[in-house]
Design an enzyme around this catalytic site. Structure first.
Site, PDB file in Angstrom:
ATOM      1  N   TRP A 140      -6.293  12.367   6.034  1.00  0.00           N
ATOM      2  CA  TRP A 140      -6.251  12.704   4.608  1.00  0.00           C
ATOM      3  C   TRP A 140      -4.934  12.243   3.960  1.00  0.00           C
ATOM      4  O   TRP A 140      -4.238  12.996   3.279  1.00  0.00           O
ATOM      5  CB  TRP A 140      -6.423  14.209   4.418  1.00  0.00           C
ATOM      6  CG  TRP A 140      -7.765  14.741   4.813  1.00  0.00           C
ATOM      7  CD1 TRP A 140      -8.660  14.187   5.672  1.00  0.00           C
ATOM      8  CD2 TRP A 140      -8.359  15.973   4.367  1.00  0.00           C
ATOM      9  NE1 TRP A 140      -9.767  14.982   5.793  1.00  0.00           N
ATOM     10  CE2 TRP A 140      -9.613  16.086   5.005  1.00  0.00           C
ATOM     11  CE3 TRP A 140      -7.939  16.990   3.508  1.00  0.00           C
ATOM     12  CZ2 TRP A 140     -10.466  17.173   4.796  1.00  0.00           C
ATOM     13  CZ3 TRP A 140      -8.789  18.074   3.320  1.00  0.00           C
ATOM     14  CH2 TRP A 140     -10.037  18.153   3.937  1.00  0.00           C
ATOM     15  N   THR A 159      -7.069   6.648  12.255  1.00  0.00           N
ATOM     16  CA  THR A 159      -7.613   7.691  11.392  1.00  0.00           C
ATOM     17  C   THR A 159      -8.324   8.806  12.149  1.00  0.00           C
ATOM     18  O   THR A 159      -8.825   8.608  13.273  1.00  0.00           O
ATOM     19  CB  THR A 159      -8.615   7.051  10.405  1.00  0.00           C
ATOM     20  OG1 THR A 159      -9.270   8.060   9.631  1.00  0.00           O
ATOM     21  CG2 THR A 159      -9.693   6.269  11.152  1.00  0.00           C
ATOM     22  N   ASP A 160      -8.418   9.971  11.512  1.00  0.00           N
ATOM     23  CA  ASP A 160      -9.202  11.090  12.026  1.00  0.00           C
ATOM     24  C   ASP A 160     -10.699  10.809  12.003  1.00  0.00           C
ATOM     25  O   ASP A 160     -11.481  11.504  12.654  1.00  0.00           O
ATOM     26  CB  ASP A 160      -8.909  12.360  11.221  1.00  0.00           C
ATOM     27  CG  ASP A 160      -9.186  12.192   9.735  1.00  0.00           C
ATOM     28  OD1 ASP A 160      -8.931  11.098   9.189  1.00  0.00           O
ATOM     29  OD2 ASP A 160      -9.647  13.154   9.092  1.00  0.00           O
ATOM     30  N   THR A 188      -9.913   0.680   3.641  1.00  0.00           N
ATOM     31  CA  THR A 188      -9.976   2.141   3.632  1.00  0.00           C
ATOM     32  C   THR A 188     -11.050   2.721   2.726  1.00  0.00           C
ATOM     33  O   THR A 188     -11.146   3.949   2.616  1.00  0.00           O
ATOM     34  CB  THR A 188      -8.619   2.723   3.204  1.00  0.00           C
ATOM     35  OG1 THR A 188      -8.271   2.222   1.905  1.00  0.00           O
ATOM     36  CG2 THR A 188      -7.528   2.355   4.200  1.00  0.00           C
ATOM     37  N   LYS A 194     -12.220   1.270  12.708  1.00  0.00           N
ATOM     38  CA  LYS A 194     -10.868   1.683  13.073  1.00  0.00           C
ATOM     39  C   LYS A 194     -10.758   1.983  14.567  1.00  0.00           C
ATOM     40  O   LYS A 194      -9.761   1.634  15.214  1.00  0.00           O
ATOM     41  CB  LYS A 194     -10.457   2.914  12.257  1.00  0.00           C
ATOM     42  CG  LYS A 194     -10.266   2.644  10.774  1.00  0.00           C
ATOM     43  CD  LYS A 194      -9.102   1.715  10.488  1.00  0.00           C
ATOM     44  CE  LYS A 194      -7.776   2.381  10.730  1.00  0.00           C
ATOM     45  NZ  LYS A 194      -6.624   1.502  10.377  1.00  0.00           N
ATOM     46  N   TYR A 254     -16.608   2.770   8.642  1.00  0.00           N
ATOM     47  CA  TYR A 254     -15.142   2.795   8.569  1.00  0.00           C
ATOM     48  C   TYR A 254     -14.530   3.329   9.860  1.00  0.00           C
ATOM     49  O   TYR A 254     -13.657   2.692  10.467  1.00  0.00           O
ATOM     50  CB  TYR A 254     -14.693   3.645   7.378  1.00  0.00           C
ATOM     51  CG  TYR A 254     -13.228   4.008   7.409  1.00  0.00           C
ATOM     52  CD1 TYR A 254     -12.251   3.050   7.180  1.00  0.00           C
ATOM     53  CD2 TYR A 254     -12.824   5.313   7.687  1.00  0.00           C
ATOM     54  CE1 TYR A 254     -10.896   3.383   7.219  1.00  0.00           C
ATOM     55  CE2 TYR A 254     -11.488   5.656   7.719  1.00  0.00           C
ATOM     56  CZ  TYR A 254     -10.529   4.689   7.490  1.00  0.00           C
ATOM     57  OH  TYR A 254      -9.200   5.028   7.540  1.00  0.00           O
ATOM     58  N   GLY A 286       0.821  -1.207   0.000  1.00  0.00           N
ATOM     59  CA  GLY A 286       0.000   0.000   0.000  1.00  0.00           C
ATOM     60  C   GLY A 286       0.852   1.252   0.000  1.00  0.00           C
ATOM     61  O   GLY A 286       2.075   1.207   0.149  1.00  0.00           O
ATOM     62  N   GLN A 287       0.205   2.408  -0.141  1.00  0.00           N
ATOM     63  CA  GLN A 287       0.954   3.657  -0.252  1.00  0.00           C
ATOM     64  C   GLN A 287       1.779   3.948   1.004  1.00  0.00           C
ATOM     65  O   GLN A 287       2.920   4.390   0.916  1.00  0.00           O
ATOM     66  CB  GLN A 287       0.026   4.821  -0.571  1.00  0.00           C
ATOM     67  CG  GLN A 287      -1.062   5.096   0.453  1.00  0.00           C
ATOM     68  CD  GLN A 287      -1.924   6.301   0.101  1.00  0.00           C
ATOM     69  OE1 GLN A 287      -1.753   6.938  -0.943  1.00  0.00           O
ATOM     70  NE2 GLN A 287      -2.866   6.639   0.978  1.00  0.00           N
ATOM     71  N   LEU A 288       1.238   3.677   2.174  1.00  0.00           N
ATOM     72  CA  LEU A 288       2.003   3.904   3.401  1.00  0.00           C
ATOM     73  C   LEU A 288       3.035   2.816   3.608  1.00  0.00           C
ATOM     74  O   LEU A 288       4.154   3.096   4.043  1.00  0.00           O
ATOM     75  CB  LEU A 288       1.070   3.985   4.606  1.00  0.00           C
ATOM     76  CG  LEU A 288       1.753   4.212   5.966  1.00  0.00           C
ATOM     77  CD1 LEU A 288       2.639   5.445   5.946  1.00  0.00           C
ATOM     78  CD2 LEU A 288       0.717   4.304   7.086  1.00  0.00           C
TER      79      LEU A 288
END
Length: 289
Positions: free
Chosen positions: A150, A100-101, A61, A128, A124, A10-12
């Site tokens: 974000w 997450t926020d 996500t 989390k 979601y 994944g991106q992270l």
């Protein structure tokens, strides 16, 4: 130190691998290679490789799809951290878990501290939040939860990529102006996660890039920085609209800026402004570095 990174494709996950400090022996597992909710597979891997720590970036996500797939969202986002924490406890490993926020409802109107009341608006965010609680209940001081907001990086499953794709088509774009948060580059979050692990932080922490933006502000900045980086030739029209004019399956918090001051002090790091990091990310993407 041997560290297992889950969700490594994944991106992270990719940003974490790229930012790994010297002296870290990486064990990278993609979603296809390791289902974090499979207790037997996780236990066998941790038993065989004996990592000193796990950094969990694996997550469900898709905020809107989660409303229709609550069981799958809970399996990955709640059961996954529970399974990982149990394996860590069994083998004396630490866990850094990314959240997450969206655990907040966005009604406060000021940056959220870690101790502020949580109230997710959708499936979601709830999945989390439950994952945070599972990890901390099982591991106690061995668990570090880092909430971010974000998030974007290389890849196609983020706001920056979707805005760029729409801008390349040249059609007028309509973007919500009454949802405010802090865009965060994976290239900023990854070093913070490594530092959290190195300093053995526990409990809940917040990390995001500095500054705030509406979705509309963010889209305009993406367009302007993409032109400056030579990715786009010109900026098509971008119209600011209200969230009520762009209904989505899942509700979003209207204001989800995270107060990260305590985390900056604990890590000895300062987050750069989101636009600085957006510019850096786009120019790196353009250069292929």
């Amino acid at each position: 130190m041997k560290v297992l990174v889950t969700g490594a494709a994944g991106q992270l996950g990719r940003a974490l691998l790229a930012a790994a400090p010297a002296g870290v022996e990486l064990i990278a597992r993609t979603r296809a290679e390791l289902d974090v909710a499979d207790a037997d597979s996780v236990a066998a891997l941790v038993r065989a490789l004996e990592p000193a720590a796990i950094v969990n970036t694996a997550a469900y996500t898709n905020v809107d799809r989660a409303e229709d797939e609550p069981a799958e969202a809970a399996r990955v986002n709640t059961q996954g951290p529970r399974v990982l924490a149990a394996a860590c406890r069994q083998h004396g490993a630490r866990l850094v878990h990314v959240s997450t926020d969206f655990v907040f409802d966005g009604e406060r109107g000021a940056p959220y501290a870690t101790g502020d009341a949580t109230r997710p608006l959708g499936v979601y965010g709830l999945s989390k939040l439950d994952g945070e609680r599972e990890a901390r209940a099982i591991l106690g001081r061995g668990a570090c939860v880092v909430r971010t907001s974000w998030l974007y990086g290389s890849g196609e499953a983020n706001f920056v990529a979707r805005i760029l794709q729409a801008l390349r088509k040249g059609a007028p774009l309509r973007v919500v102006v009454d949802q405010v948060g802090a865009p965060t580059w994976t290239g900023s979050l990854a070093p913070a996660l490594w530092q959290a692990l190195a300093r053995e932080l526990d409990g809940v922490h917040h990390w995001c890039d500095s500054g705030v933006a509406s979705r509309y502000d963010f889209a305009v900045a993406i367009a302007e920085e993409a032109v400056a980086a030579g990715i786009l030739q010109s900026v098509p029209s971008i119209e600011a609209i209200g969230a009520a004019d762009y209904p989505m399956r899942a509700p979003r918090p209207a204001y989800s800026v995270l107060d990260k001051r305590a985390t900056e002090a604990a890590l000895g790091l300062r987050a750069e402004h989101w636009r600085v990091n957006l510019r850096r990310m786009l120019r790196e993407s353009r250069s292929g570095s």
